[in-house]
Design an enzyme around this catalytic site. Structure first.
Site, PDB file in Angstrom:
ATOM      1  N   ASP A   1       0.819  -1.218   0.000  1.00 47.62           N
ATOM      2  CA  ASP A   1       0.000   0.000   0.000  1.00 47.62           C
ATOM      3  C   ASP A   1       0.852   1.267   0.000  1.00 47.62           C
ATOM      4  O   ASP A   1       0.622   2.183   0.798  1.00 47.62           O
ATOM      5  CB  ASP A   1      -0.937   0.024   1.210  1.00 47.62           C
ATOM      6  CG  ASP A   1      -1.776  -1.231   1.328  1.00 47.62           C
ATOM      7  OD1 ASP A   1      -2.356  -1.644   0.321  1.00 47.62           O
ATOM      8  OD2 ASP A   1      -1.831  -1.802   2.441  1.00 47.62           O
TER       9      ASP A   1
ATOM     10  N   GLU B   1     -11.539  -0.474  -3.080  1.00 50.54           N
ATOM     11  CA  GLU B   1     -10.765   0.057  -1.963  1.00 50.54           C
ATOM     12  C   GLU B   1      -9.518   0.776  -2.491  1.00 50.54           C
ATOM     13  O   GLU B   1      -9.356   0.954  -3.700  1.00 50.54           O
ATOM     14  CB  GLU B   1     -10.365  -1.058  -1.002  1.00 50.54           C
ATOM     15  CG  GLU B   1      -9.510  -2.160  -1.617  1.00 50.54           C
ATOM     16  CD  GLU B   1      -9.250  -3.300  -0.656  1.00 50.54           C
ATOM     17  OE1 GLU B   1     -10.012  -3.430   0.328  1.00 50.54           O
ATOM     18  OE2 GLU B   1      -8.287  -4.060  -0.880  1.00 50.54           O
TER      19      GLU B   1
END
Length: 356
Positions: free
Chosen positions: A53, A227
């Site tokens: 991420d 997401e």
């Protein structure tokens, strides 16, 4: 898009800020106006270790670049730097203390994103597990330097326990200077949809104002999940990059939706123009968790003079870079997720393209 000639753009840029480096960290895109913008080049792994991420930052428009990741063996919020957006080195932990509101038994931090608010103020948005409501909440921490250590606010800035919590926060500055927070409702924790929202922020960079607006939500084609949102502006279009499907599978991908307004409505781009990256393309496996930034747009924050606005909205010498993760073992997240990158992502009339 405001059209300016190259000579005017160069003079305006010189007057806009004294901190712009004379030598850009990567070759800038030339001014549009019949000139060809280079294709976005995918490269990786550039950090061949667990660095999921990734969020990226170019402080004051000058190298070194910074990248921040979800918690791993490297720290609560590990960070790395690069002088050329090619070679990266791990440096330390930018958020050793995530705040007293974060559960001590579940103290991992997810998907940090750092934005520069003033010349000496940086805000980190991050997700932690709340000790009080047993759901994910979004926190904010500040620092006078991009390396930190960042100091957390005493309480999370956003929680939504009733919907399953919130996660994957990222910052965005629209043309004109308005700051926003973008995030995902963690509905999949309750078998519910996972809408992505946007809401204005005050000038401090972490106080939510106004009301939240839904940008997109999950559908069957997304595997029930959207997401990792990241919003970027280019030439009259807003591009909302996101991942869909399970992060722990090869179905994980990077796709995007577009709008001509920061708050929408947004339209998910369909094949053949999306998804942008899927497993196997450019040698990736489960690509996702991307952060996309408009480099000059992210740099011109203070002050917003007329010359700066012209440059921002004309795309003069701007370029869009991105970082994302890909499964190290080529199968799932179990072997860790390495950082990959895209240099000079091509955005044109609502379509994003890359080359391998």
């Amino acid at each position: 898009m405001v059209v300016v000639n190259v000579s005017v753009a160069i003079v305006a840029l010189a007057a806009a800020s004294s901190v712009l480096s004379a030598a850009a960290p990567v070759s800038p895109v030339r001014l549009r106006g019949g000139l060809v913008k280079r294709a976005g080049v995918v490269k990786g792994p550039v950090l061949n270790t667990d660095f999921p991420d990734p969020g990226i930052l170019l402080p004051n428009g000058q190298a070194p670049w910074y990248a921040y990741s979800t918690s791993s063996s490297h720290g609560r919020v590990p960070y790395a730097t690069s002088q050329d957006f090619n070679t990266w080195s791990l440096r330390g932990d930018a958020l050793p203390n995530p705040g007293s509101w974060v559960s001590s038994s579940n103290s991992g931090i997810w998907a940090p994103d750092v934005r520069q608010i003033t010349s000496t103020k940086y805000v980190m948005y991050y997700t932690g597990f709340s000790a009080s409501n047993n759901n994910h909440c979004i926190g904010a921490a500040t620092s006078s330097t991009p390396s930190g250590p960042f100091t957390p606010q005493s309480a999370p800035i956003l929680c939504n326990a009733g919907a399953g919590g919130v996660i994957d926060a990222s910052g965005f500055q629209a043309p004109g200077g308005q700051l926003y927070l973008v995030w995902k409702v963690d509905g999949n924790s309750k078998g519910q949809p996972t809408p992505i929202f946007i809401q204005p922020l005050a000038s401090d960079g972490f106080t939510l104002t106004g009301s939240a607006t839904q940008m997109i939500t999950s559908e069957a084609v997304d595997g029930g999940i959207v997401e990792a949102p990241s919003l970027v502006y280019w030439s009259g279009w807003y591009y909302l990059f996101f991942s869909s499907n399970s992060y722990n599978s090869l179905a994980y991908d990077i796709s995007y939706a577009v709008s001509q307004s920061a708050t929408g409505p947004y339209r998910k781009v369909q094949a053949p123009n999306a998804p942008l990256l899927t497993s196997g393309k450019c040698g990736t496996a489960g690509p996702g968790g991307a952060t996309v930034i408009n480099v000059l747009g992210a740099f011109i924050l203070f002050p917003r003079s007329p010359a700066e606005r012209i440059l921002f909205e004309s795309d003069a010498d701007q370029y869009v870079n991105a970082a994302f993760h890909s499964d190290i073992n080529g199968q799932n997240a179990g072997g860790g997720r390495a950082m990959w990158q895209i240099s000079g992502l091509t955005l044109n009339n609502g379509v994003a393209t890359i080359i391998c």
